[in-house]
Design a protein around this motif. Structure first.
Motif, mmCIF file in Angstrom:
data_model
loop_
_atom_site.group_PDB
_atom_site.id
_atom_site.type_symbol
_atom_site.label_atom_id
_atom_site.label_comp_id
_atom_site.label_asym_id
_atom_site.label_seq_id
_atom_site.Cartn_x
_atom_site.Cartn_y
_atom_site.Cartn_z
ATOM 1 N N VAL A 232 0.842 -1.196 0.000
ATOM 2 C CA VAL A 232 0.000 0.000 0.000
ATOM 3 C C VAL A 232 0.877 1.246 0.000
ATOM 4 O O VAL A 232 1.833 1.334 0.780
ATOM 5 C CB VAL A 232 -0.914 0.004 1.258
ATOM 6 N N VAL A 233 0.558 2.191 -0.877
ATOM 7 C CA VAL A 233 1.243 3.487 -0.858
ATOM 8 C C VAL A 233 0.294 4.500 -0.223
ATOM 9 O O VAL A 233 -0.850 4.650 -0.669
ATOM 10 C CB VAL A 233 1.654 3.938 -2.276
ATOM 11 N N TYR A 234 0.777 5.145 0.837
ATOM 12 C CA TYR A 234 -0.067 6.043 1.646
ATOM 13 C C TYR A 234 -0.045 7.469 1.080
ATOM 14 O O TYR A 234 1.029 8.026 0.813
ATOM 15 C CB TYR A 234 0.471 6.050 3.085
ATOM 16 N N PHE A 235 -1.240 8.059 0.918
ATOM 17 C CA PHE A 235 -1.349 9.470 0.522
ATOM 18 C C PHE A 235 -2.140 10.189 1.614
ATOM 19 O O PHE A 235 -3.232 9.741 1.993
ATOM 20 C CB PHE A 235 -2.062 9.603 -0.835
ATOM 21 N N ARG A 236 -1.605 11.274 2.110
ATOM 22 C CA ARG A 236 -2.214 11.971 3.241
ATOM 23 C C ARG A 236 -3.618 12.492 2.904
ATOM 24 O O ARG A 236 -4.500 12.513 3.735
ATOM 25 C CB ARG A 236 -1.310 13.142 3.683
ATOM 26 N N ASP A 237 -3.806 12.912 1.647
ATOM 27 C CA ASP A 237 -5.132 13.384 1.227
ATOM 28 C C ASP A 237 -5.231 13.322 -0.300
ATOM 29 O O ASP A 237 -4.262 12.946 -0.971
ATOM 30 C CB ASP A 237 -5.440 14.794 1.749
ATOM 31 N N ILE A 238 -6.376 13.698 -0.830
ATOM 32 C CA ILE A 238 -6.608 13.640 -2.280
ATOM 33 C C ILE A 238 -5.604 14.506 -3.038
ATOM 34 O O ILE A 238 -5.147 14.132 -4.119
ATOM 35 C CB ILE A 238 -8.078 14.029 -2.635
ATOM 36 N N HIS A 239 -5.220 15.641 -2.442
ATOM 37 C CA HIS A 239 -4.290 16.536 -3.151
ATOM 38 C C HIS A 239 -2.948 15.844 -3.381
ATOM 39 O O HIS A 239 -2.351 15.978 -4.447
ATOM 40 C CB HIS A 239 -4.106 17.839 -2.376
ATOM 41 N N ALA A 240 -2.499 15.090 -2.368
ATOM 42 C CA ALA A 240 -1.229 14.367 -2.518
ATOM 43 C C ALA A 240 -1.329 13.364 -3.676
ATOM 44 O O ALA A 240 -0.382 13.205 -4.456
ATOM 45 C CB ALA A 240 -0.877 13.653 -1.216
#
Ligand SMILES: [Zn+2]
Length: 466
Positions: free
Chosen positions: A134-142
């Protein structure tokens, strides 16, 4: 002197005409009495609870385009006949059907743990079980900044913040971006699947479903899964500890071709201007995880019960009152667009439209989008509703409810009776949207507000178009 005299006469005349305008009766004494009586009757009536209990128990979950939604249409038709509507009918339309199917999602690294998730509307199935990092993105913008083909063989996870509870539900549109368009970026980057934090304000392990947005006429080629807020919190903490995240995912959700759906139309024919239509309604379909009590069995109950109470008055109001039970709202306002198209030539005769689709907590505000003279009428209606704890809000608020959008875009005037939405996004699109969440007293207050205001508008001759 002559000029002064003329000025004085002019001034007197203009004061006189202002007084005529002020003295013009927008609501007669008899209409006010009828409205007050309707509110009192509604507050004592069990009709709304009976309707939403019957819908959620006898029909159950009602996914747009499903066999259950068809049973709900027949239920709506029979209900209309039983409650004394003058005409009842179903107007069909066709739509593509998306089915949720079975899902299993679990964390496999740093250790084994089941996650509570659900597929988002429009998502593709897994071809075979996905086991991936899994690659984690802090929010949609990231995620929107991710490079093309940089996630091949991986699963993207979009975190975000839990929605803050508010009376108006402010914040939903913004939070919803990850649910709506997240897939387009994950797919562009070559991810095998996308997992998102649910859009909701609860801290229970219920995932929130909901429709994604298509990209033109293209839907996701990858599985897209929403997980509960506590599960998303858990992934965030593990990520912050620097632990490698991996999941196992199997999902059967998919498109299943064209089916038919429909809108149920129940009319109380106006006694003097039957061609003029005051439209109220809710949506008959629901997401399939719960029984769609709050979203939107409540709206069906509120508007149908309000019209049924008006039907018991000795005389029909001047204008026609139409209850529309919209089909396939959750999957893209499909019933609303079908209605606006099928009634295109007659939308000019729709004098007002409004929908109840924000739960069943107490109504606290009346807003409108009508012409200045009609605004005075709505002001007067708000005064009559004030014993229910309702205040007058903006007179230039566009909307009227999701299913009203296509009609409002073509110039149909709107009002909206705003429910307190503080707890709405705790339940919205979850397995927890069940009948027990509706408070009978609050539901009755909603029906009282709808019955009085819709009666007063339908019995008025004031033109509402801007
Ligand atoms: Zn809804």
């Amino acid at each position: 002197m002559q000029q002064l005299k003329r000025l004085t006469i002019g001034a007197v005349l203009s004061i006189f005409s202002v007084q005529i305008l002020a003295a013009q009766v927008l609501i007669t004494k008899e209409q006010k009495q009828n409205a007050t009586q309707l509110m009192q009757t509604a507050l004592k009536s069990d009709l709304g609870m009976e309707i939403v209990t019957s819908l959620t128990t006898e029909i159950g979950p009602r996914l747009g385009g499903s066999e259950a939604e068809k049973r709900a249409r027949n239920w709506g038709l029979k209900l209309g006949e039983r409650l004394g509507f003058d005409t009842t009918k179903i107007e069909e339309f066709t739509m593509p059907f998306w089915d949720r199917g079975h899902l299993h999602i679990s964390l496999t690294s740093p250790y084994q743990q089941d996650l509570y998730g659900t597929a988002l509307g429009g998502a593709a199935p897994t071809k075979e079980t996905i086991n991936a990092n899994v690659v984690y993105f802090r929010d949609i913008h990231a995620l929107t900044e991710v490079k093309d083909n940089s996630l091949t063989g991986k699963v993207a996870f979009i975190d975000g913040d839990m929605m803050v509870k508010s009376q108006t539900g402010a914040g939903y549109g913004q939070a919803n971006q990850r649910r709506r368009i997240g897939w387009q970026h994950a797919q562009r980057a070559g991810a095998s699947a996308l997992v998102v934090r649910s859009v909701g304000s609860d801290s229970h392990r219920f995932p929130h479903s909901g429709m994604m947005s298509s990209d033109g006429d293209k839907w996701a080629d990858i599985p897209v899964i929403a997980i509960s807020n506590p599960d998303a919190d858990h992934l965030r903490r593990l990520h912050n500890l620097g632990k490698p995240l991996a999941i196992s995912l199997h999902s059967e959700s998919k498109w299943k071709g064209e089916v038919s759906s429909g809108n149920v139309i129940l009319d109380l024919i106006g006694s003097e201007k039957p061609e003029e239509i005051v439209l109220i309604g809710g949506h008959l379909d629901s997401w399939d995880l719960g029984t769609g009590a709050v979203d939107d069995g409540a709206g069906i109950a509120i508007t149908t019960a309000a019209a049924a109470l008006i039907a018991k008055l000795p005389k029909r109001p001047k204008r026609t009152i139409r209850v529309v039970m919209f089909g396939a709202e959750e999957v893209g306002l499909l019933g609303a667009f079908a209605y606006a198209k099928q009634h295109e030539a007659n939308l000019k005769n729709h004098v007002l439209a409004t929908e109840s689709d924000f739960g069943a907590q107490t109504i606290w505000q009346l807003v409108s989008n009508v012409n200045p003279k009609a605004t005075l009428l709505i002001d007067e209606i708000a005064k009559i509703l004030s014993p229910l704890g309702i205040v007058r809000g903006g007179s230039d608020v566009a909307g009227g409810g999701p299913d009203i959008i296509p009609m409002a875009a073509k110039g149909v005037p709107t009002i909206r009776l705003n429910q307190n939405g503080r707890d709405y996004f705790d339940l919205h699109h979850t397995p927890d949207d069940t009948l027990d969440k509706i408070n009978p007293n609050e539901l009755a207050q909603n029906i009282a507000a709808y019955a009085a205001s819709i009666y007063l508008i339908a019995d008025s001759e004031v033109e509402l178009k801007p």
